[in-house]
Design an enzyme around this catalytic site. Structure first.
Site, PDB file in Angstrom:
ATOM      1  N   GLY A   6      70.268  56.783  89.272  1.00  0.00           N
ATOM      2  CA  GLY A   6      70.468  56.567  87.914  1.00  0.00           C
ATOM      3  C   GLY A   6      69.302  55.989  87.106  1.00  0.00           C
ATOM      4  O   GLY A   6      68.804  55.046  87.601  1.00  0.00           O
ATOM      5  N   CYS A 107      80.479  46.442  84.880  1.00  0.00           N
ATOM      6  CA  CYS A 107      79.902  47.623  84.584  1.00  0.00           C
ATOM      7  C   CYS A 107      79.261  48.259  86.081  1.00  0.00           C
ATOM      8  O   CYS A 107      79.353  49.316  86.327  1.00  0.00           O
ATOM      9  CB  CYS A 107      78.362  47.379  83.755  1.00  0.00           C
ATOM     10  SG  CYS A 107      77.772  48.928  83.437  1.00  0.00           S
ATOM     11  N   CYS A 204      75.355  45.384  78.965  1.00  0.00           N
ATOM     12  CA  CYS A 204      75.210  46.436  79.621  1.00  0.00           C
ATOM     13  C   CYS A 204      75.506  47.799  79.074  1.00  0.00           C
ATOM     14  O   CYS A 204      76.758  47.801  78.726  1.00  0.00           O
ATOM     15  CB  CYS A 204      75.763  46.513  80.970  1.00  0.00           C
ATOM     16  SG  CYS A 204      75.660  47.735  82.135  1.00  0.00           S
TER      17      CYS A 204
END
Length: 377
Positions: A6, A107, A204
């Site tokens: 990510g 999240c 987030c």
């Protein structure tokens, strides 16, 4: 291994990518887009509405520049619906009932370690990786989550709801270095787009917002009284109890009351049904302290502490660990009895469990708060 990383457009994930490559892994970078300000009615409290480029577009460009510099494949995945359904809707529902949620925790559970992990495994990747400051320790065929070397940046608090399955498919390249080393590596690699970029703050995947104004996009303002919890006198008015959190001092708008200016006022309790915000004077007042709490939404990552055992608990990110004794009320609820009183323990916030050696056992959400066995929330 074949790893899907990510890549957020920040310095941490950029250096994590480099360290994975250096360790011999085959790395693909993926930028996640999880918030659409226009579609999600994100107007009030949004400081970037009139900018030529929204922060997410800038992050995307920065991430792409890093991937190009490191010569790794770069893709983008959108999880806007999943974020709204599983993270943001939960946040709004919690605020509506007067609780204070932490969206970063969910999240991680429902986005980064949810559909992002599913995508990776279904597309031939062996693992995912992030720029989190955390460690994975493998022992006796089990994966354990442990605090990072950089204790100031440690992010295990936000990972407390992930499962052992999710943990066992994730790598944490930054677990053994500190932030200053991350910056040094970024400069050494000349990662211009991120090496001096400020750390992301705010919600987030949403970013910086004037939070009270932001919530008004989704929860109507409803004025009510602010009362002194000591003697029930009315001190002023608030816009809605859901906009405030236990222990909050700033933004109350009740300064200048004779004799109390130096002490300050702190949010001590929220009565959602009557729409009353109770405040107490002075940081050392007893109304901010509790001696125990109950915790639900339990998640144990690897090992479950025994009933009556002594563990460490963090009630807020960056807060020191607190010694507690854990008692199981049932499989879905525990009571934590503190070694000594703790300030501003807040319903809806996470209680994250640790061993004295720094292994994150998991955690849950604070349900009710007690002072000497009397409920005070």
């Amino acid at each position: 291994m074949k790893v899907l990383l990510g890549l957020s457009g920040g310095v941490d994930s950029a250096v994590a990518a480099y360290l994975l490559i250096k360790a011999g892994h085959e790395v693909t970078a993926c930028f996640m887009r999880n918030w659409d300000a226009l579609a999600n009615n994100d107007y009030l409290g949004n400081p970037t509405l009139n900018e030529n480029q929204c922060p997410q577009e800038k992050d995307y460009d920065d991430a792409m520049a890093v991937a190009k510099k490191l010569n790794i494949p770069f893709i983008r995945n959108d999880y806007i619906k999943e974020y709204w359904d599983n993270v943001f809707s939960y946040l709004i529902k919690e605020y509506e009932v007067g609780r204070t949620p932490n969206p970063d925790i969910f999240c991680n559970k429902y986005i980064k370690f949810g559909p992002f992990l599913d995508f990776a495994l279904s597309h031939g990747y062996d693992a995912i990786a992030m720029g989190h400051y955390a460690k994975r320790i493998d022992k006796d065929d089990k994966a354990y989550l442990a605090k990072s070397f950089d204790t100031n940046k440690d992010q295990t608090y936000f990972l407390s709801q992930i499962s052992n399955y999710q943990l066992s498919h994730c790598l944490f390249p930054l677990g053994n270095i500190d932030k200053s080393e991350v910056r040094r590596i970024a400069h050494e690699l000349d990662l211009e787009s991120v090496m001096d970029k400020k750390d992301s703050t705010g919600i987030c995947f949403i970013g910086e917002r004037n939070f009270k104004e932001f919530l008004k996009n989704y929860i109507p303002a409803s004025q009510g009284e602010i009362r002194d919890i000591e003697n029930d006198r009315v001190l002023g008015n608030h816009d809605g109890v859901m906009y405030y959190t236990i222990g909050q001092r700033r933004g109350l708008g009740i300064g200048g009351i004779k004799g109390e200016e130096a002490k300050g006022w702190f949010v001590a309790r929220k009565d959602v049904k009557r729409n009353i915000l109770y405040v107490a004077s002075g940081e050392e007042n007893e109304y901010l302290e509790s001696t125990s709490c109950t915790v639900d939404t339990l998640n144990f990552i690897t090992d479950k502490p025994e009933d009556g055992s002594h563990i460490e608990v963090k009630f807020r990110y960056r807060q020191p660990d607190n010694g507690v004794t854990i008692h199981y009320i049932n499989d879905e609820l525990v009571k934590l009895v503190y070694d000594k009183p703790v300030k501003a323990v807040t319903p809806g916030q996470a209680a994250v469990f640790y061993t004295e050696e720094g292994i994150c056992l998991g955690g849950g959400l604070i349900k009710h708060v007690y002072r000497n066995d009397r409920r005070i929330d």
